[in-house]
Write an enzyme that holds these catalytic residues in place. Structure first.
Site, PDB file in Angstrom:
ATOM      1  N   ASP A  56       0.354   8.260  -2.167  1.00 51.08           N
ATOM      2  CA  ASP A  56       0.404   8.823  -0.813  1.00 51.08           C
ATOM      3  C   ASP A  56       1.698   9.620  -0.631  1.00 51.08           C
ATOM      4  OD1 ASP A  56      -0.574   9.412   1.709  1.00 51.08           O
ATOM      5  OD2 ASP A  56       0.020   7.500   2.614  1.00 51.08           O
ATOM      6  N   ASN A  84      -3.093  -0.592   5.334  1.00 52.53           N
ATOM      7  CA  ASN A  84      -2.409   0.342   6.214  1.00 52.53           C
ATOM      8  C   ASN A  84      -3.426   1.142   7.015  1.00 52.53           C
ATOM      9  OD1 ASN A  84       0.686   0.368   5.471  1.00 52.53           O
ATOM     10  ND2 ASN A  84      -0.454   0.098   3.577  1.00 52.53           N
ATOM     11  N   ASP A 104       4.693   0.475  -3.300  1.00 49.77           N
ATOM     12  CA  ASP A 104       6.128   0.767  -3.187  1.00 49.77           C
ATOM     13  C   ASP A 104       6.940  -0.393  -2.628  1.00 49.77           C
ATOM     14  OD1 ASP A 104       5.194   0.892  -0.589  1.00 49.77           O
ATOM     15  OD2 ASP A 104       5.949   2.918  -0.174  1.00 49.77           O
ATOM     16  N   HIS A 132       4.943  -0.249   2.049  1.00 47.65           N
ATOM     17  CA  HIS A 132       3.667  -0.233   2.757  1.00 47.65           C
ATOM     18  C   HIS A 132       2.971  -1.594   2.740  1.00 47.65           C
ATOM     19  CE1 HIS A 132       4.155   4.125   2.599  1.00 47.65           C
ATOM     20  NE2 HIS A 132       3.173   4.221   3.472  1.00 47.65           N
TER      21      HIS A 132
END
Length: 391
Positions: free
Chosen positions: A276, A221, A250, A253
């Protein structure tokens, strides 16, 4: 103070001990193993945990907030709320993550976090992950472009001085002219430079590694995409053992198939699970604020109005569950990525992230569905959802 827990499945995380027992004396583990092998002194309080799983406490190196509060709030009460919220999800150690701001505001933020940590030694807030401000404006994610700094060692030194040693990690883009000097300065001061929000090419990464970079922020990312003729950070992160990579597991992402690829290449020792998480973590769908912008949360996805992902609503026990169930990794690997690996980044592996005699008594009690039932930090029960221990 001494007490014992028994009838537990212990994930050390290198192996699983069935029908185990752990004796805790003050802040440390003083005995551990199978129930039949552990001598518990007469008169010691013993708690039967009825077959639940016990793991090392989770260590999260990238947390912006949770429970409706953010670390950038100008409030000690917000810090306490975030700390308690993540204790309830098994996180016994985390880095308060701060985002890019103007220098006077950012100095105020790092001073506030440092002061709180100094005054609350029993907190699970172990320091700061400074995400920015020396990142590439072309791949800034949710950071506001006007808050990014030109690479400048003097400004970095000023910020780090305000943090009084609390900055443990800093996300930085090594390709920006002058940032290698910042990386070198940070590494020489005990900070781990982490490559992220970057368009760096492979040569840039090699220079960064030589100057102290050892970490990659939220892998895949906010970084240069994979290209077979122009290798960049993704290739370097996969090839170079010097670099440990963060993974937001998750399923939003990073696709689970890509998470599986990452695990196959980097192995359980090269990946650090992070959340995050932002203030919307643990909260219902709706509109929130993060990085001084409106954030929309829908079906666990947090994003700006233009669709850009902006943090997550993930917790660490969910990350472990996802790695086991979505990706198919052994539970020992998933727990290691959520505990010991983060401890190693912080140089705490001799005390934290592993269950053994002499280690800190940081424990998470979970059921077979990875729901947290209790969190123990340095021998103290910080959270319990059942009556497992005396109130």
């Amino acid at each position: 103070m001494t007490y014992a827990i028994q009838n537990v499945k212990i994930i050390t995380p290198f192996r699983i001990v069935e029908n185990g027992a752990i004796v805790i004396t003050n802040k440390k583990i003083s005995n551990m193993g199978k129930v039949s092998d552990v001598n518990i002194a007469p008169g010691t309080p013993v708690y039967d945990l009825k077959g639940k799983t016990v793991t090392p406490g989770f260590i999260d190196l990238l947390v912006h907030g949770g429970g409706g509060k953010g670390f950038a709030d100008d409030s000690d009460e917000s810090i306490k709320t975030i700390s308690d919220f993540f204790f309830s999800h098994g996180t016994t150690g985390m880095l308060a993550s701060l985002f890019s701001k103007k220098i006077d505001l950012l100095k105020k933020d790092v001073d506030r976090i440092a002061t709180y940590s100094e005054q609350h030694k029993d907190s699970n807030i172990w320091g700061i992950h400074m995400e920015g401000p020396f990142i590439n404006p072309e791949i800034k994610g949710a950071h506001k472009i006007e808050y990014l700094w030109e690479p400048n060692v003097e400004m970095w030194n000023e910020l780090n001085a305000s943090a009084r040693g609390s900055i443990k990690l800093m996300t930085i883009a090594p390709e920006l002219p002058g940032n290698i000097d910042v990386i070198r300065a940070a590494a020489s001061q005990g900070v781990v430079p982490s490559i992220g929000h970057t368009l760096a090419l492979y040569d840039d990464i090699e220079k960064a590694i030589d100057n102290g970079a050892a970490h990659v922020t939220h892998m895949f990312n906010a970084m240069r995409p994979f290209h077979h003729r122009e290798p960049g950070i993704m290739v370097a992160a996969l090839l170079r053992n010097e670099l440990k990579v963060e993974l937001i597991a998750d399923g939003i992402h990073v696709d689970p198939i890509v998470m599986k690829l990452l695990h196959n290449i980097k192995g359980s020792g090269g990946i650090i699970l992070v959340t995050d998480a932002i203030r919307a973590c643990g909260m219902p769908d709706g509109d929130y604020h993060f990085m001084d912008q409106k954030i929309i949360v829908k079906n666990k996805r947090a994003f700006l109005e233009n669709g850009t992902l902006a943090g997550s609503t993930l917790t660490m026990e969910e990350a472990i569950r996802n790695m086991v169930r979505m990706v198919g990794v052994p539970v020992t690997d998933a727990v290691r990525m959520a505990s010991l690996n983060g401890a190693k980044v912080l140089g705490l592996e001799h005390e934290k992230g592993i269950l053994a005699v002499g280690k800190d008594a940081d424990l998470v009690v979970m059921d077979d569905d990875f729901n947290v039932h209790a969190t123990i930090y340095e021998g103290q029960v910080k959270y319990q959802r059942d009556s497992l221990f005396p109130a």
